[in-house]
Design a protein around this motif. Sequence first.
Motif, mmCIF file in Angstrom:
data_model
loop_
_atom_site.group_PDB
_atom_site.id
_atom_site.type_symbol
_atom_site.label_atom_id
_atom_site.label_comp_id
_atom_site.label_asym_id
_atom_site.label_seq_id
_atom_site.Cartn_x
_atom_site.Cartn_y
_atom_site.Cartn_z
ATOM 1 N N THR A 187 43.826 -48.543 106.040
ATOM 2 C CA THR A 187 42.568 -48.709 106.753
ATOM 3 C C THR A 187 41.383 -48.268 105.912
ATOM 4 O O THR A 187 41.461 -47.283 105.169
ATOM 5 C CB THR A 187 42.597 -47.880 108.054
ATOM 6 N N PHE A 211 32.887 -55.147 102.280
ATOM 7 C CA PHE A 211 33.103 -53.941 103.084
ATOM 8 C C PHE A 211 33.018 -52.690 102.215
ATOM 9 O O PHE A 211 32.377 -51.697 102.587
ATOM 10 C CB PHE A 211 34.467 -54.012 103.773
ATOM 11 N N LEU A 252 44.062 -55.120 114.986
ATOM 12 C CA LEU A 252 43.666 -55.960 113.859
ATOM 13 C C LEU A 252 44.850 -56.469 113.045
ATOM 14 O O LEU A 252 45.824 -55.749 112.825
ATOM 15 C CB LEU A 252 42.734 -55.180 112.924
ATOM 16 N N LYS A 255 43.346 -57.804 106.817
ATOM 17 C CA LYS A 255 42.058 -58.349 106.351
ATOM 18 C C LYS A 255 41.033 -58.511 107.464
ATOM 19 O O LYS A 255 39.911 -58.950 107.206
ATOM 20 C CB LYS A 255 42.222 -59.695 105.621
ATOM 21 N N GLU A 256 41.381 -58.157 108.704
ATOM 22 C CA GLU A 256 40.425 -58.264 109.796
ATOM 23 C C GLU A 256 39.574 -57.000 109.921
ATOM 24 O O GLU A 256 40.008 -55.903 109.566
ATOM 25 C CB GLU A 256 41.145 -58.531 111.123
ATOM 26 N N THR A 257 38.369 -57.190 110.465
ATOM 27 C CA THR A 257 37.417 -56.091 110.648
ATOM 28 C C THR A 257 37.096 -55.940 112.132
ATOM 29 O O THR A 257 36.942 -56.935 112.849
ATOM 30 C CB THR A 257 36.124 -56.366 109.851
ATOM 31 N N SER A 258 36.961 -54.709 112.573
ATOM 32 C CA SER A 258 36.697 -54.447 113.993
ATOM 33 C C SER A 258 35.216 -54.623 114.319
ATOM 34 O O SER A 258 34.363 -54.707 113.434
ATOM 35 C CB SER A 258 37.113 -53.018 114.341
ATOM 36 N N LYS A 272 38.385 -51.676 108.871
ATOM 37 C CA LYS A 272 39.030 -52.874 108.331
ATOM 38 C C LYS A 272 40.459 -52.514 107.957
ATOM 39 O O LYS A 272 40.700 -51.462 107.355
ATOM 40 C CB LYS A 272 38.278 -53.379 107.099
ATOM 41 N N THR A 274 43.582 -53.426 105.683
ATOM 42 C CA THR A 274 43.933 -54.195 104.482
ATOM 43 C C THR A 274 45.433 -54.458 104.366
ATOM 44 O O THR A 274 45.852 -55.374 103.662
ATOM 45 C CB THR A 274 43.450 -53.469 103.216
#
Length: 324
Positions: A187, A211, A252, A255-258, A272, A274
């Motif tokens: 994270t 990011f 998540l 590769k997704e971001t909150s 995010k 990873t």
Amino acid sequence: MKSNRNLHKTPQPPQNNLPYTQRRLKTKPTLLLLLLLLIGNLFWFVLWVLPFDETTSEKEDGGEKIAAVEGDPITRQQWLAEMENRYGKETLQSLVNEAVMEKAAEKYKLDVKEEEIDLEIALLRSAQDSNDSTLHSLSPEQLRQKMRAQLILDKVLTNDIVVKENEAKKYYEDNKSIYNIPTTHRTSIIIVNSKEDAERVEKELKDGSDFAVLAREHSLDTASASLGGDIGFISSSQSAVDPAILPEVEKLKEKETSKPFVLSDGRYAIVKVTENMEGQSFSFDEVEGHVKRQLALEQLSPSITPEAFWAEFNATWIYGESEN
């Protein structure tokens, strides 16, 4: 448990104040060597690989000028000499120790399997302190190299220590939770003071900003900001993590971001993910070698260090014939 190695004149390694990852496992007293090896790699990289940019220096009688203070030059030679003075002995000692351990492993027919490295990394990711940057700042390849070096060191140092199977089984049963590893999430985080600040960061991310760059620019958490927001692998087993973070992380995919959310102290954060690592449970048979090494390391005499093997493998260096 008994060690049969007869060692003489075993000097203590130099003191080093570098931080190391805190673990739920009993101990890994030689993990410090990994950090010295990392410093060594960086040190020799600077000394021998880093290209010299002629456009940013001038030739001086005493060498190449790389900096100046009110016109007084600091030369490349001064810089390298000072680096060697500050870090050279410890770095060279680490490199010699690594080479000696490799030779010892060959002689004693000790090998390191990929599965062993996988296990050590899984345990480390599960147990690490989320505020520690020492190991989660390494690339996956660097981490595997360091864990291989650690395993070689542990195996060589404990080669003559016998651990009975019943002792190993008891340790496993007493510490079973260690080997039931929850799902972990690598994270990164950006922490700001207000909802408005978080929304501005969110907009920059949607507009294509990186990011890691935004974490360095905006995050109030200086430790993770210096690493581009990286706080390592977090899981439900870690009490040091703000309780508001994990529920957001678990939503998540990689590769997704909150979206911005509120932390327990009232500040706002964006996270995010990873990498997601699925949880694992290991049977005694799968971790028997690891358990026996743990018990052997607990019985290891403080006098038994890598330097104790220098004479056996004819190791020499510029600071003397050998450390033995």
